[in-house]
Design a protein around this motif. Structure first.
Motif, PDB file in Angstrom:
ATOM      1  N   ALA A  89       0.827  -1.211   0.000  1.00  0.00           N
ATOM      2  CA  ALA A  89       0.000   0.000   0.000  1.00  0.00           C
ATOM      3  C   ALA A  89       0.861   1.260   0.000  1.00  0.00           C
ATOM      4  O   ALA A  89       0.564   2.231  -0.709  1.00  0.00           O
ATOM      5  CB  ALA A  89      -0.938  -0.006   1.206  1.00  0.00           C
ATOM      6  N   LYS A  90       1.945   1.250   0.760  1.00  0.00           N
ATOM      7  CA  LYS A  90       2.833   2.419   0.814  1.00  0.00           C
ATOM      8  C   LYS A  90       3.578   2.602  -0.505  1.00  0.00           C
ATOM      9  O   LYS A  90       3.797   3.728  -0.949  1.00  0.00           O
ATOM     10  CB  LYS A  90       3.805   2.294   1.977  1.00  0.00           C
ATOM     11  N   VAL A  91       3.972   1.508  -1.141  1.00  0.00           N
ATOM     12  CA  VAL A  91       4.638   1.601  -2.445  1.00  0.00           C
ATOM     13  C   VAL A  91       3.667   2.186  -3.476  1.00  0.00           C
ATOM     14  O   VAL A  91       4.016   3.103  -4.216  1.00  0.00           O
ATOM     15  CB  VAL A  91       5.181   0.228  -2.906  1.00  0.00           C
ATOM     16  N   ARG A  96       1.469  -8.909  -5.357  1.00  0.00           N
ATOM     17  CA  ARG A  96       2.147  -7.837  -4.612  1.00  0.00           C
ATOM     18  C   ARG A  96       3.273  -7.210  -5.443  1.00  0.00           C
ATOM     19  O   ARG A  96       4.422  -7.146  -5.013  1.00  0.00           O
ATOM     20  CB  ARG A  96       2.691  -8.339  -3.280  1.00  0.00           C
ATOM     21  N   THR A  97       2.924  -6.757  -6.628  1.00  0.00           N
ATOM     22  CA  THR A  97       3.890  -6.099  -7.498  1.00  0.00           C
ATOM     23  C   THR A  97       3.338  -4.762  -7.974  1.00  0.00           C
ATOM     24  O   THR A  97       2.131  -4.588  -8.133  1.00  0.00           O
ATOM     25  CB  THR A  97       4.242  -6.962  -8.728  1.00  0.00           C
ATOM     26  N   VAL A  98       4.266  -3.833  -8.174  1.00  0.00           N
ATOM     27  CA  VAL A  98       3.943  -2.508  -8.691  1.00  0.00           C
ATOM     28  C   VAL A  98       5.016  -2.168  -9.720  1.00  0.00           C
ATOM     29  O   VAL A  98       6.197  -2.430  -9.487  1.00  0.00           O
ATOM     30  CB  VAL A  98       3.957  -1.433  -7.584  1.00  0.00           C
ATOM     31  N   ALA A  99       4.602  -1.589 -10.829  1.00  0.00           N
ATOM     32  CA  ALA A  99       5.568  -1.155 -11.835  1.00  0.00           C
ATOM     33  C   ALA A  99       5.177   0.230 -12.311  1.00  0.00           C
ATOM     34  O   ALA A  99       3.999   0.565 -12.384  1.00  0.00           O
ATOM     35  CB  ALA A  99       5.616  -2.122 -13.009  1.00  0.00           C
ATOM     36  N   VAL A 102      12.871   2.820   2.123  1.00  0.00           N
ATOM     37  CA  VAL A 102      12.755   1.685   3.048  1.00  0.00           C
ATOM     38  C   VAL A 102      12.751   2.176   4.499  1.00  0.00           C
ATOM     39  O   VAL A 102      11.979   1.693   5.328  1.00  0.00           O
ATOM     40  CB  VAL A 102      13.878   0.656   2.796  1.00  0.00           C
ATOM     41  N   ALA A 103      13.599   3.151   4.806  1.00  0.00           N
ATOM     42  CA  ALA A 103      13.654   3.695   6.168  1.00  0.00           C
ATOM     43  C   ALA A 103      12.305   4.292   6.566  1.00  0.00           C
ATOM     44  O   ALA A 103      11.896   4.194   7.725  1.00  0.00           O
ATOM     45  CB  ALA A 103      14.745   4.740   6.275  1.00  0.00           C
ATOM     46  N   GLY A 104      11.609   4.883   5.608  1.00  0.00           N
ATOM     47  CA  GLY A 104      10.303   5.456   5.881  1.00  0.00           C
ATOM     48  C   GLY A 104       9.199   4.424   6.078  1.00  0.00           C
ATOM     49  O   GLY A 104       8.121   4.752   6.576  1.00  0.00           O
ATOM     50  N   LEU A 105       9.453   3.185   5.707  1.00  0.00           N
ATOM     51  CA  LEU A 105       8.459   2.126   5.855  1.00  0.00           C
ATOM     52  C   LEU A 105       8.418   1.574   7.279  1.00  0.00           C
ATOM     53  O   LEU A 105       7.376   1.098   7.727  1.00  0.00           O
ATOM     54  CB  LEU A 105       8.759   0.967   4.890  1.00  0.00           C
ATOM     55  N   ALA A 106       9.536   1.597   7.950  1.00  0.00           N
ATOM     56  CA  ALA A 106       9.636   0.937   9.274  1.00  0.00           C
ATOM     57  C   ALA A 106       8.897   1.670  10.361  1.00  0.00           C
ATOM     58  O   ALA A 106       8.508   2.756  10.310  1.00  0.00           O
ATOM     59  CB  ALA A 106      11.109   0.807   9.664  1.00  0.00           C
TER      60      ALA A 106
END
Length: 112
Positions: free
Chosen positions: A25-27, A46-49, A108-112
């Motif tokens: 969802a965040k991606v 679970r893929t986004v392009a 990635v840091a913003g996901l945690a």
């Protein structure tokens, strides 16, 4: 999502302690907010392009892990013409890979 068989120019991955669907969802939100290309989402896989410009395709894959999720980002050259020029141009554009790595690490840091 279109499955391309071309070798990625850049491939990065990281594990995050967040549920896979939340990472997806965040991606999707980040890609949609950034705009600038055609977006393809496959929630089941679970893929986004995102594909933009004449050569760029960025692919994100989210896989479940015991601790949360593994996010993999691939940058592919999908140029139909002048394909040979893309790696050359990116080598001349000093810092392409390093900038891609920094952007991914920040994301990635913003996901945690």
């Amino acid at each position: 999502m279109t499955n391309t068989v071309r070798k990625p120019m850049v491939e990065l991955s990281a594990t995050v302690p967040v549920a896979p669907d939340a990472v997806l969802a965040k991606v999707v939100a980040a890609i949609t907010e950034a705009g600038g290309g055609r977006i393809e989402v496959d929630r089941e896989l679970r893929t986004v392009a995102v594909q933009g410009g004449w050569w760029y395709r960025g692919e994100y894959q989210v896989d479940a892990t015991a601790d949360g999720a593994r996010l993999t980002h691939r940058v592919r050259n999908v140029a139909r013409r002048g394909r040979w020029a893309v790696p050359l141009a990116n080598r001349l554009f000093i810092g392409f890979r390093a900038q891609t790595e920094r952007n991914f690490a920040d994301f990635v840091a913003g996901l945690a």
